[in-house]
Design a protein around this motif. Structure first.
Motif, short mmCIF file in Angstrom:
data_model
loop_
_atom_site.label_atom_id
_atom_site.label_comp_id
_atom_site.label_asym_id
_atom_site.label_seq_id
_atom_site.Cartn_x
_atom_site.Cartn_y
_atom_site.Cartn_z
N VAL A 430 -15.52 -2.24 1.80
CA VAL A 430 -14.12 -2.56 1.56
C VAL A 430 -13.60 -3.45 2.69
CG1 VAL A 430 -13.17 -0.55 2.74
CG2 VAL A 430 -11.92 -1.61 0.87
N LEU A 431 -12.79 -4.44 2.34
CA LEU A 431 -12.41 -5.45 3.32
C LEU A 431 -10.93 -5.43 3.67
CD1 LEU A 431 -14.47 -8.45 1.91
CD2 LEU A 431 -15.08 -6.90 3.77
N VAL A 432 -10.09 -4.79 2.83
CA VAL A 432 -8.66 -4.84 3.07
C VAL A 432 -8.00 -3.71 2.30
CG1 VAL A 432 -8.18 -6.36 1.10
CG2 VAL A 432 -6.67 -6.43 3.10
N GLY A 433 -6.87 -3.22 2.80
CA GLY A 433 -6.07 -2.25 2.06
C GLY A 433 -6.36 -0.81 2.41
N THR A 434 -5.51 0.07 1.86
CA THR A 434 -5.62 1.51 2.11
C THR A 434 -6.60 2.15 1.13
OG1 THR A 434 -3.83 2.09 0.60
CG2 THR A 434 -3.22 1.51 2.87
N GLY A 435 -6.95 3.39 1.42
CA GLY A 435 -7.83 4.13 0.52
C GLY A 435 -7.20 4.36 -0.83
N GLN A 436 -5.87 4.58 -0.84
CA GLN A 436 -5.18 4.80 -2.11
C GLN A 436 -5.30 3.58 -3.04
OE1 GLN A 436 -4.12 5.67 0.90
NE2 GLN A 436 -2.42 7.14 0.84
N ALA A 437 -5.31 2.37 -2.47
CA ALA A 437 -5.40 1.16 -3.27
C ALA A 437 -6.83 0.80 -3.63
CB ALA A 437 -4.75 -0.01 -2.53
N ASN A 438 -7.77 1.26 -2.83
CA ASN A 438 -9.16 0.83 -2.99
C ASN A 438 -10.02 1.75 -3.82
OD1 ASN A 438 -10.32 -1.65 -1.60
ND2 ASN A 438 -8.90 -0.89 -0.04
N ALA A 439 -9.86 3.03 -3.63
CA ALA A 439 -10.81 4.00 -4.20
C ALA A 439 -10.66 4.12 -5.71
CB ALA A 439 -10.63 5.36 -3.54
N VAL A 479 -9.36 10.89 -17.45
CA VAL A 479 -7.99 11.35 -17.29
C VAL A 479 -7.57 11.26 -15.82
CG1 VAL A 479 -6.41 13.31 -17.59
CG2 VAL A 479 -8.23 12.88 -19.28
N GLY A 480 -6.40 10.68 -15.58
CA GLY A 480 -5.88 10.59 -14.22
C GLY A 480 -6.51 9.50 -13.38
N ASP A 481 -7.26 8.60 -14.00
CA ASP A 481 -7.93 7.55 -13.23
C ASP A 481 -7.09 6.29 -13.07
OD1 ASP A 481 -10.15 9.16 -12.92
OD2 ASP A 481 -11.26 8.25 -14.60
N ASN A 482 -5.98 6.22 -13.80
CA ASN A 482 -5.18 5.00 -13.76
C ASN A 482 -4.26 4.98 -12.54
OD1 ASN A 482 -6.38 4.67 -16.24
ND2 ASN A 482 -4.49 4.96 -17.44
N TYR A 483 -4.04 3.78 -12.00
CA TYR A 483 -3.06 3.61 -10.92
C TYR A 483 -2.71 2.14 -10.78
CZ TYR A 483 -6.82 2.05 -7.75
OH TYR A 483 -7.85 1.38 -7.16
N GLU A 484 -1.67 1.87 -9.98
CA GLU A 484 -1.23 0.50 -9.71
C GLU A 484 -1.21 0.28 -8.21
OE1 GLU A 484 2.60 0.26 -11.44
OE2 GLU A 484 1.88 0.07 -13.50
N ALA A 485 -1.44 -0.97 -7.81
CA ALA A 485 -1.43 -1.31 -6.39
C ALA A 485 -0.68 -2.63 -6.20
CB ALA A 485 -2.85 -1.43 -5.85
N VAL A 521 -2.70 11.67 0.47
CA VAL A 521 -1.44 12.02 1.12
C VAL A 521 -0.80 10.74 1.65
CG1 VAL A 521 -0.37 13.29 3.01
CG2 VAL A 521 -2.31 14.28 1.79
N GLY A 522 0.48 10.56 1.38
CA GLY A 522 1.20 9.42 1.92
C GLY A 522 1.69 8.46 0.86
N ASN A 523 3.00 8.21 0.88
CA ASN A 523 3.60 7.25 -0.05
C ASN A 523 4.49 6.26 0.69
OD1 ASN A 523 2.60 7.96 -2.66
ND2 ASN A 523 3.88 9.81 -2.61
N LEU A 550 -0.08 -2.26 13.08
CA LEU A 550 -0.13 -1.56 11.81
C LEU A 550 0.83 -0.38 11.84
CD1 LEU A 550 -4.04 -1.41 11.45
CD2 LEU A 550 -2.49 -3.14 10.50
N THR A 551 1.76 -0.37 10.90
CA THR A 551 2.69 0.76 10.79
C THR A 551 2.28 1.64 9.61
OG1 THR A 551 4.26 -0.30 9.26
CG2 THR A 551 4.53 -0.77 11.61
N SER A 552 2.51 2.92 9.75
CA SER A 552 2.18 3.92 8.71
C SER A 552 0.75 3.77 8.22
CB SER A 552 3.15 3.79 7.52
OG SER A 552 4.49 3.95 7.93
N PRO A 553 -0.24 3.83 9.11
CA PRO A 553 -1.63 3.72 8.67
C PRO A 553 -1.95 4.77 7.60
CG PRO A 553 -1.49 3.65 11.07
CD PRO A 553 -0.14 4.05 10.56
N GLY A 554 -2.70 4.39 6.60
CA GLY A 554 -3.01 5.30 5.52
C GLY A 554 -1.81 5.63 4.67
N GLN A 555 -0.78 4.78 4.70
CA GLN A 555 0.45 4.97 3.92
C GLN A 555 1.20 6.24 4.32
OE1 GLN A 555 -1.44 3.08 -0.18
NE2 GLN A 555 0.15 4.62 -0.35
N ASN A 556 1.08 6.63 5.58
CA ASN A 556 1.70 7.87 6.03
C ASN A 556 2.44 7.59 7.34
OD1 ASN A 556 2.43 10.46 6.79
ND2 ASN A 556 0.44 11.36 6.27
#
Length: 573
Positions: A430-439, A479-485, A521-523, A550-556
């Motif tokens: 992975v080259l950019v972004g948080t885990g929430q956006a990448n995984a 089920v539950g695999d959808n998301y937006e980034a 965790v983290g929004n 970097l502010t709020s690393p990991g969206q937290n």
């Protein structure tokens, strides 16, 4: 006296006139009160006869003649001095030129009907002109019948032969030496079609802030790339690039001491690093024009930013590492980081200039990360892939716009912003972004539809403003695999700041993030601020100090901010 000798004497004035002609220089008016040598009487500018000066100027003169010939400055014979647009009847040498044309026909001009008689004549130019006129002399000797020779002609010719014999001999020797050296280079050159372009990066870097600062140390990292660029037609290029490096990204740590699942703060020189300075082929691509289209073929290491307009000048570096922004996020929109590997792309112009539509083009590409794997779930079409379509607009050289769409597919356990360089789907790709956006889903395959716009505006030669926005809609097959980034950023660059070739850059934005994903965790929005100053020490060396905040690393926001400081030195050759 023999007939041949007599005819030689007859045409001796033509020799003098021809040497003036082929020299492309001006004749200075002689001082009537001063006794001068025959060379000075003809307007020849004498140079000191030190051997070192002669040695230094000979090659320059030969190259100068060659360059003039290559620039379409070849001379053509004239039949009347009136054919020269820059020779007027009021010129002091008009009668002499007219006499040389009418009596001997041994004057030539340039294709644009000029004589160029207003430039100083050196002894070497005079000697070369004298030598170049020998063919015309032979022709005149064979056809001369009139008794035109005078004692003055004989005396002048004899003095000229004596005075310029050394220069002629030296010039012939230098040309022979050049021919010998050229033959040696051709016999021992590496290739007639390939040139080597290299880049070596040395980087001292560290990260500060809370647990992250305590968990990392100052490091000295490197990355080297050797690109063999081969052209078979002069318009195509085959890239065979070797890479080695030991760079790796810092581990960001949360307040509980655990590692944060994120690629925030990844730096460009860490991309493509082998970790142990082992050597690998990290790019094998071929680009060539076919009709109006530019075709891109990738056998390995293909990336969308190789062929698509990124619209991020001074931050984007097409070698991805040594001369642009420090981070992968500030370098280019994350939409170009979706997939990679092997495939094909093309750029097709849609107009021929004149307005926005006239300067538009369309880009389409397809890259597969498992193209070499023959198993049923892999290969060029059944494995992970990313297909890109982009519409490009430009208004002169000041404004560029692009609208981009990327459709991607990944097997279970993949990552959205994946370089596609390997097929093990490890998080290290992975080259950019948080885990929430990448995984992506760990149990099911996923497809994605990504949309982006980018723009670059250059209001002056000293200011460039660029930015992008990207939206990513991921659809999982469970089920539950959808998301937006989302992701966005804007940069301001000041080229030639403080010195020509320097760049001061500031970039700010939000690295790719996604909200409300189960298991994460983290929004909070993970903002990224970056500043760097590339100082060009020479044409081949630059030093770039910079800071990434970097502010709020990991969206937290509960995690401490991380600050990365880097001093990057880039050597290019």
């Amino acid at each position: 006296m023999s007939n041949l000798l007599w005819k030689s004497l007859v045409v001796s004035p033509a020799v003098l006139g021809a040497t003036l002609l082929v020299s492309t220089t001006a004749m200075a008016a002689p001082n009537p009160t001063t006794k001068v040598s025959p060379a000075k009487q003809l307007g020849v500018t004498e140079v000191a006869q030190q051997p070192e000066i002669l040695a230094q100027t000979t090659i320059d003169q030969v190259n100068r003649y060659s360059n003039e010939g290559n620039q379409g400055n070849s001379q053509s014979q004239v039949t009347s001095v009136s054919q020269f647009s820059d020779v007027q009847p009021t010129d002091w040498a008009f009668q002499a030129l007219q006499s040389l044309v009418e009596r001997y026909g041994c004057i030539a001009g340039y294709p644009n009907a000029t004589y160029r008689g207003n430039r100083a004549l050196t002894r070497y130019e005079f000697a070369a002109g004298l030598n170049a006129c020998l063919d015309r002399v032979n022709e005149l000797i064979a056809t001369a019948t009139a008794d035109l020779v005078t004692k003055q002609d004989l005396a002048t010719l004899q003095r000229l032969q004596e005075e310029f014999s050394a220069e002629l001999a030296t010039l012939r020797g230098r040309v022979d030496s050049l021919e010998a050296r050229t033959a040696e280079l051709e016999a021992n050159q590496f290739s007639t079609t390939t040139k080597l372009v290299g880049e070596a990066i040395f980087a001292v870097t560290d990260v500060f802030g809370g647990n992250t600062g305590d968990a990392n140390n100052t490091v000295f990292q490197d990355r080297v790339r050797l690109d063999l660029q081969t052209s078979f037609t002069g318009r195509d290029v085959l890239h065979t690039r070797l890479a080695a490096g030991n760079a790796q990204a810092f581990s960001l740590v949360d307040n509980g001491g655990g590692a944060i699942n994120t690629a925030e703060g990844t730096q460009t020189f860490e991309v493509g690093s082998t970790g142990t300075n082992s050597v690998k082929i990290d790019r094998l691509t071929y680009e060539a024009p076919i009709g109006p289209a530019q075709v891109y073929l990738a056998a390995s290491g293909g990336r969308h930013s190789h062929y698509a307009a990124v619209n991020n000048p001074y931050f984007f570096d097409n070698t991805d590492g040594g001369n642009g922004a420090l981070s992968t996020f500030a370098s280019e929109s994350p939409i170009y980081r979706i997939g990679g590997g092997a495939g094909i792309a093309l750029n097709l112009p849609l107009g021929k200039g004149g307005g926005i539509l006239g300067n538009s083009s369309i880009t389409a590409g397809y890259l597969a990360s498992e193209a070499n794997n023959p198993t049923l779930s892999s290969g060029l079409t059944n494995g992970d892939y990313a297909a890109l379509g982009q519409l490009n607009f430009s208004v002169g050289d000041r404004l560029a716009l692009a609208a981009t769409y990327v459709h991607g597919y990944s097997a279970a356990g993949g990552l959205l912003f994946n370089s596609g360089s390997t097929s093990d789907n490890s998080f290290g790709e992975v080259l950019v972004g948080t885990g929430q956006a990448n995984a992506l889903s760990t149990t099911n395959a996923s497809s994605s539809n990504s949309y982006g716009v980018s723009a670059a505006f250059r209001p002056s030669d000293k200011l460039s403003i660029s930015g992008f926005v990207s939206y990513h809609d991921v659809t999982g097959f469970g089920v539950g695999d959808n998301y937006e980034a989302w992701s966005y950023g804007v940069g301001v660059a000041l080229p030639d700041f403080g010195k020509k070739g320097n760049v001061l850059g500031v970039f700010a934005g939000a690295e790719p993030y996604a909200f409300n994903r189960p298991g994460f965790v983290g929004n909070d929005i993970p903002y990224h601020f970056e500043g760097f100053y590339k100082y060009r020490v020479s044409d081949n060396i630059s030093v770039t100090p910079g800071v990434i905040w970097l502010t709020s690393p990991g969206q937290n926001s509960n995690n401490d901010d991380a600050i990365i400081g880097t001093l990057r030195t880039t050597f290019t050759f």
